[in-house]
Write a protein that holds these residues in place. Structure first.
Motif, PDB file in Angstrom:
ATOM      1  N   UNK A  74       0.887  -1.166   0.000  1.00 36.00           N
ATOM      2  CA  UNK A  74       0.000   0.000   0.000  1.00 36.00           C
ATOM      3  C   UNK A  74       0.919   1.208   0.000  1.00 36.00           C
ATOM      4  N   UNK A  75       1.206   1.722  -1.209  1.00 29.38           N
ATOM      5  CA  UNK A  75       2.231   2.753  -1.305  1.00 29.38           C
ATOM      6  C   UNK A  75       3.560   2.180  -0.835  1.00 29.38           C
ATOM      7  N   UNK A  76       4.177   2.841   0.138  1.00 28.10           N
ATOM      8  CA  UNK A  76       5.437   2.355   0.702  1.00 28.10           C
ATOM      9  C   UNK A  76       5.219   1.544   1.977  1.00 28.10           C
ATOM     10  N   UNK A  77       3.968   1.238   2.273  1.00 26.15           N
ATOM     11  CA  UNK A  77       3.642   0.440   3.446  1.00 26.15           C
ATOM     12  C   UNK A  77       2.915  -0.824   2.993  1.00 26.15           C
ATOM     13  N   UNK A  78       2.091  -1.393   3.870  1.00 24.54           N
ATOM     14  CA  UNK A  78       1.365  -2.618   3.533  1.00 24.54           C
ATOM     15  C   UNK A  78       0.054  -2.658   4.289  1.00 24.54           C
ATOM     16  N   UNK A  79      -0.826  -3.559   3.864  1.00 24.39           N
ATOM     17  CA  UNK A  79      -2.127  -3.716   4.508  1.00 24.39           C
ATOM     18  C   UNK A  79      -2.669  -5.101   4.206  1.00 24.39           C
ATOM     19  N   UNK A  80      -3.574  -5.564   5.059  1.00 22.75           N
ATOM     20  CA  UNK A  80      -4.383  -6.735   4.758  1.00 22.75           C
ATOM     21  C   UNK A  80      -5.718  -6.232   4.238  1.00 22.75           C
ATOM     22  N   UNK A  81      -6.219  -6.852   3.177  1.00 27.09           N
ATOM     23  CA  UNK A  81      -7.452  -6.379   2.563  1.00 27.09           C
ATOM     24  C   UNK A  81      -8.407  -7.536   2.294  1.00 27.09           C
ATOM     25  N   UNK A  82      -9.698  -7.272   2.480  1.00 26.07           N
ATOM     26  CA  UNK A  82     -10.721  -8.251   2.140  1.00 26.07           C
ATOM     27  C   UNK A  82     -12.035  -7.517   1.875  1.00 26.07           C
ATOM     28  N   UNK A  83     -12.933  -8.172   1.153  1.00 27.46           N
ATOM     29  CA  UNK A  83     -14.248  -7.607   0.892  1.00 27.46           C
ATOM     30  C   UNK A  83     -15.178  -7.918   2.058  1.00 27.46           C
ATOM     31  N   UNK A  84     -16.034  -6.951   2.367  1.00 27.81           N
ATOM     32  CA  UNK A  84     -17.058  -7.190   3.382  1.00 27.81           C
ATOM     33  C   UNK A  84     -18.223  -6.240   3.138  1.00 27.81           C
ATOM     34  N   UNK A  85     -19.416  -6.788   3.052  1.00 27.18           N
ATOM     35  CA  UNK A  85     -20.582  -5.953   2.838  1.00 27.18           C
ATOM     36  C   UNK A  85     -20.483  -5.189   1.537  1.00 27.18           C
ATOM     37  N   UNK A  86     -20.605  -3.885   1.625  1.00 22.80           N
ATOM     38  CA  UNK A  86     -20.644  -3.037   0.436  1.00 22.80           C
ATOM     39  C   UNK A  86     -19.301  -2.395   0.112  1.00 22.80           C
TER      40      UNK A  86
END
Length: 201
Positions: free
Chosen positions: A154-166
């Motif tokens: 995520x840019x110069x960092x990081x993240x965990x991502x997932x779909x939820x709801x809308x």
């Protein structure tokens, strides 16, 4: 002596006071969902005693397939690696959940750690949410189906991502939350950003 005040990493931005219901006035909607509980669970996914004990304590089967998640009304469990999971819950349930895991896994090689102060969650939705994710990460978010989670740049960092709801949920480290939020805001410039009124669910 005053009581300590729990503040989210983005509290200085005053997002709560700007929030309103999602409509068609903006192409992207986002907001922080602060103060959730985050528990790190470590153990051997090949150990049936560990898997069954953790599943019983969580009230949901421990996800064993790579990059998958499991949900119930009270917890979301993210697979992070063959021996690590992240458990997300309401803040008021963290202590009871941790104690339940520790009791269920007594005598089983495992680790249960409350990391609630180390993470926060960002909601991202709207008709151009996917376009924004293309701007901020190299991951092919079009392939991220419901029920799956990915750890990515995520840019110069990081993240965990997932779909939820809308929309999408981004789990980010507290120390990088301000950078990630500002990077996200910049990426929404072509589409217009609204601060969403979202429930923690």
């Amino acid at each position: 002596m005053s009581e300590p005040i729990m503040r989210s990493p983005l509290h200085a931005l005053g997002l709560a006071s700007q929030a309103r219901p999602i409509d068609d006035s903006h192409g992207v909607w986002a907001n922080e969902i602060p103060h959730l509980g985050y528990i790190s669970l470590r153990g051997d996914s090949r150990d049936q005693a560990f898997v069954s004990g953790a599943s019983k304590a969580l009230g949901v089967p421990l996800p064993l397939d790579p990059c998958t998640l499991a949900r119930s009304e009270s917890v979301t469990v993210l697979w992070l690696s063959p021996d690590e999971w992240m458990i997300i819950s309401a803040p008021g349930r963290v202590n009871a959940l941790r104690a339940s895991l520790e009791q269920a896994l007594a005598g089983v090689r495992s680790q249960v750690v409350d990391n609630s102060g180390g993470y926060t969650q960002i909601f991202l939705g709207g008709t151009h949410a996917l376009d924004v994710l293309r701007h901020v990460s190299v991951y092919d978010f079009e392939s991220l189906q419901p029920g799956r989670v990915v750890g990515t740049t995520f840019g110069k960092s990081s993240a965990y991502a997932f779909q939820q709801g809308d929309g999408y949920r981004l789990i980010v480290r507290r120390s990088f939350a301000d950078y990630i939020w500002r990077y996200l805001v910049r990426a929404t410039t072509p589409y217009g950003l609204g601060i969403a009124n979202v429930a923690p669910d």
